[in-house]
Design a protein around this motif. Sequence first.
Motif, PDB file in Angstrom:
ATOM      1  N   TYR A 276       0.625  -1.124   0.080  1.00 16.51           N
ATOM      2  CA  TYR A 276      -0.017   0.510  -0.238  1.00 16.51           C
ATOM      3  C   TYR A 276       1.059   1.132  -0.040  1.00 16.51           C
ATOM      4  O   TYR A 276       0.669   2.958  -0.914  1.00 16.51           O
ATOM      5  CB  TYR A 276      -0.835  -0.147   1.536  1.00 16.51           C
ATOM      6  CG  TYR A 276      -1.842  -1.380   1.361  1.00 16.51           C
ATOM      7  CD1 TYR A 276      -2.816  -1.420   0.590  1.00 16.51           C
ATOM      8  CD2 TYR A 276      -1.659  -1.807   2.694  1.00 16.51           C
ATOM      9  CE1 TYR A 276      -3.228  -1.831   0.466  1.00 16.51           C
ATOM     10  CE2 TYR A 276      -2.765  -3.318   2.507  1.00 16.51           C
ATOM     11  CZ  TYR A 276      -3.544  -3.005   1.211  1.00 16.51           C
ATOM     12  OH  TYR A 276      -4.707  -4.241   1.300  1.00 16.51           O
TER      13      TYR A 276
ATOM     14  N   PHE B 130      -4.183   4.739  -3.995  1.00 16.05           N
ATOM     15  CA  PHE B 130      -4.667   4.462  -3.007  1.00 16.05           C
ATOM     16  C   PHE B 130      -5.651   5.097  -2.264  1.00 16.05           C
ATOM     17  O   PHE B 130      -6.662   4.824  -2.132  1.00 16.05           O
ATOM     18  CB  PHE B 130      -4.130   3.071  -1.977  1.00 16.05           C
ATOM     19  CG  PHE B 130      -5.009   2.906  -0.239  1.00 16.05           C
ATOM     20  CD1 PHE B 130      -5.118   1.284   0.155  1.00 16.05           C
ATOM     21  CD2 PHE B 130      -5.448   3.615   0.662  1.00 16.05           C
ATOM     22  CE1 PHE B 130      -6.060   0.986   0.890  1.00 16.05           C
ATOM     23  CE2 PHE B 130      -6.111   2.955   1.229  1.00 16.05           C
ATOM     24  CZ  PHE B 130      -6.236   1.950   1.125  1.00 16.05           C
TER      25      PHE B 130
ATOM     26  N   ALA C 215      -8.594   5.778  -4.953  1.00 19.21           N
ATOM     27  CA  ALA C 215      -9.669   4.909  -4.905  1.00 19.21           C
ATOM     28  C   ALA C 215     -10.446   4.228  -3.775  1.00 19.21           C
ATOM     29  O   ALA C 215     -11.621   4.254  -3.880  1.00 19.21           O
ATOM     30  CB  ALA C 215      -8.539   3.346  -5.336  1.00 19.21           C
ATOM     31  N   HIS C 216     -10.424   4.316  -2.741  1.00 23.77           N
ATOM     32  CA  HIS C 216     -10.230   4.387  -1.076  1.00 23.77           C
ATOM     33  C   HIS C 216     -11.509   5.271  -1.007  1.00 23.77           C
ATOM     34  O   HIS C 216     -12.403   4.321  -0.920  1.00 23.77           O
ATOM     35  CB  HIS C 216      -9.064   4.270   0.359  1.00 23.77           C
ATOM     36  CG  HIS C 216      -9.679   5.134   0.704  1.00 23.77           C
ATOM     37  ND1 HIS C 216      -9.008   6.581   0.137  1.00 23.77           N
ATOM     38  CD2 HIS C 216     -10.000   5.911   1.409  1.00 23.77           C
ATOM     39  CE1 HIS C 216      -8.876   7.385   1.253  1.00 23.77           C
ATOM     40  NE2 HIS C 216     -10.231   6.916   1.843  1.00 23.77           N
TER      41      HIS C 216
ATOM     42  N   VAL D 101     -14.185   3.088  -3.420  1.00 26.17           N
ATOM     43  CA  VAL D 101     -14.845   2.242  -2.738  1.00 26.17           C
ATOM     44  C   VAL D 101     -15.642   1.931  -1.310  1.00 26.17           C
ATOM     45  O   VAL D 101     -16.459   1.616  -1.199  1.00 26.17           O
ATOM     46  CB  VAL D 101     -13.662   0.977  -2.508  1.00 26.17           C
ATOM     47  CG1 VAL D 101     -14.088  -0.035  -2.168  1.00 26.17           C
ATOM     48  CG2 VAL D 101     -12.658   1.229  -3.774  1.00 26.17           C
TER      49      VAL D 101
ATOM     50  N   LEU E  56      -8.918  -3.697  -1.816  1.00 23.53           N
ATOM     51  CA  LEU E  56      -7.489  -2.547  -3.008  1.00 23.53           C
ATOM     52  C   LEU E  56      -6.233  -3.592  -2.261  1.00 23.53           C
ATOM     53  O   LEU E  56      -5.674  -2.749  -3.060  1.00 23.53           O
ATOM     54  CB  LEU E  56      -7.721  -1.441  -1.868  1.00 23.53           C
ATOM     55  CG  LEU E  56      -9.107  -0.717  -1.953  1.00 23.53           C
ATOM     56  CD1 LEU E  56      -9.382   0.457  -1.207  1.00 23.53           C
ATOM     57  CD2 LEU E  56      -8.921  -0.200  -3.041  1.00 23.53           C
TER      58      LEU E  56
ATOM     59  N   CYS F 279      -3.919  -2.234  -5.543  1.00 25.81           N
ATOM     60  CA  CYS F 279      -2.745  -1.816  -5.339  1.00 25.81           C
ATOM     61  C   CYS F 279      -1.228  -2.549  -5.953  1.00 25.81           C
ATOM     62  O   CYS F 279      -0.339  -2.112  -6.305  1.00 25.81           O
ATOM     63  CB  CYS F 279      -2.757  -1.515  -3.674  1.00 25.81           C
ATOM     64  SG  CYS F 279      -3.816  -0.328  -3.131  1.00 25.81           S
TER      65      CYS F 279
END
Length: 386
Positions: A300, A307, A310-311, A314, A364, A368
């Motif tokens: 990560y 990250f 993207a998070h 998500v 993730l 990643c």
Amino acid sequence: MSTGAVRSRLAAIDIVRGAVIVLMALDHTRDFTTNLGFPPENLARASAVLFFTRWVTHVCAPTFVLLAGVGIGLMADRGLPARDLRRYLVTRGLWLIVLDLVITPLGWSFAIEPLPVYALVLWAIGLSMIAMAGAVALPRAWLLALSLAVIAGHNLTDAVRPPDLGPLAWLWTVLHAPGFLWPGGIFVGYPLVPWVAVVGVGVALADVYRWAPERRRRWLVGLGTAAVALFVVLRALNGYGNPAPWRPQATAALTAASFLNVLKYPPSLQFLLMTLGPALVALALAERARGWWAGWLATYGRVPLFFYCAHIFVVHAAAVAIAFLQGGELTRIQAVTHPERIPPWFGIPLPAVYLVWMGIVAALFWPCRAYGRLKASGAHPWTRYL
């Protein structure tokens, strides 16, 4: 310095950076999915467990910002020409601002809403990088001294409010006082000061990565411990460095929470001592980290911006799924931009929040890892910006 030593020091940075962004995901998962519709810092309503769920994530932004500075310093130490370094810092800084004001709002809201826009941590790092494009030419001793002076002294200006500056009110909002640049427009949640100084400290800190490993680790542990000790002294005395004092509470746990409840927006001197001290110790300890968990966190940490972006999507998608299961309809959960729109029936208890967070972090991992390998290949120069 041997190749193995270089890899060890860089892996340690990746491990620490990975740990803090995983914790950051906990904070945002709590924001989006909890059924507790009040700030964890509100000790009149919050439990100690809720407060400490929030508090443990306070280390994220300061560490992330500090390591951005370390990255700039290491880049300069690798011999990148000054002109190329300045160009990179300006272009990456502008890109981070675009991400914060244009791209990530799509994840926070799941909608195109031109205003209001929230200028958050990427905004602060982006502006700081642009500032470092000029400041990086300074001798590092000067940069360190100026940065420490800003961190230590910025609370002296807490009484100054944007309206006090008349037509320059907007500038004080950008620099030091969170708020809207204009009503309903851009809300500056992360003013430049003192975050730019944290980046400056990080640039200077890169020098320790030229030292022998044992000396570096001793120095990092000693400095981190001293920062925490200074925080404890200042806080115990309710002294300088934070606008609100601590007070005894109904229980020992809540009294401890009051002691640790220091200001993040903008980060007070005490907040930065409390968070950056442990971060420095963690950097030292991470150099000796081994095993699957170290590699897992480093995965990560090698792609922190990927990250981060993207998070957001998500976590929001997970909240929408929970709302669908609870209410039978697809409902956007705009926890950051429009918390007042969250349905009163929505949300899950704190133990379930932790389970959702662990699921999101696990989901993730593979994206990643794949993006990290793409970035490490060097075949795509654009990956330097994400």
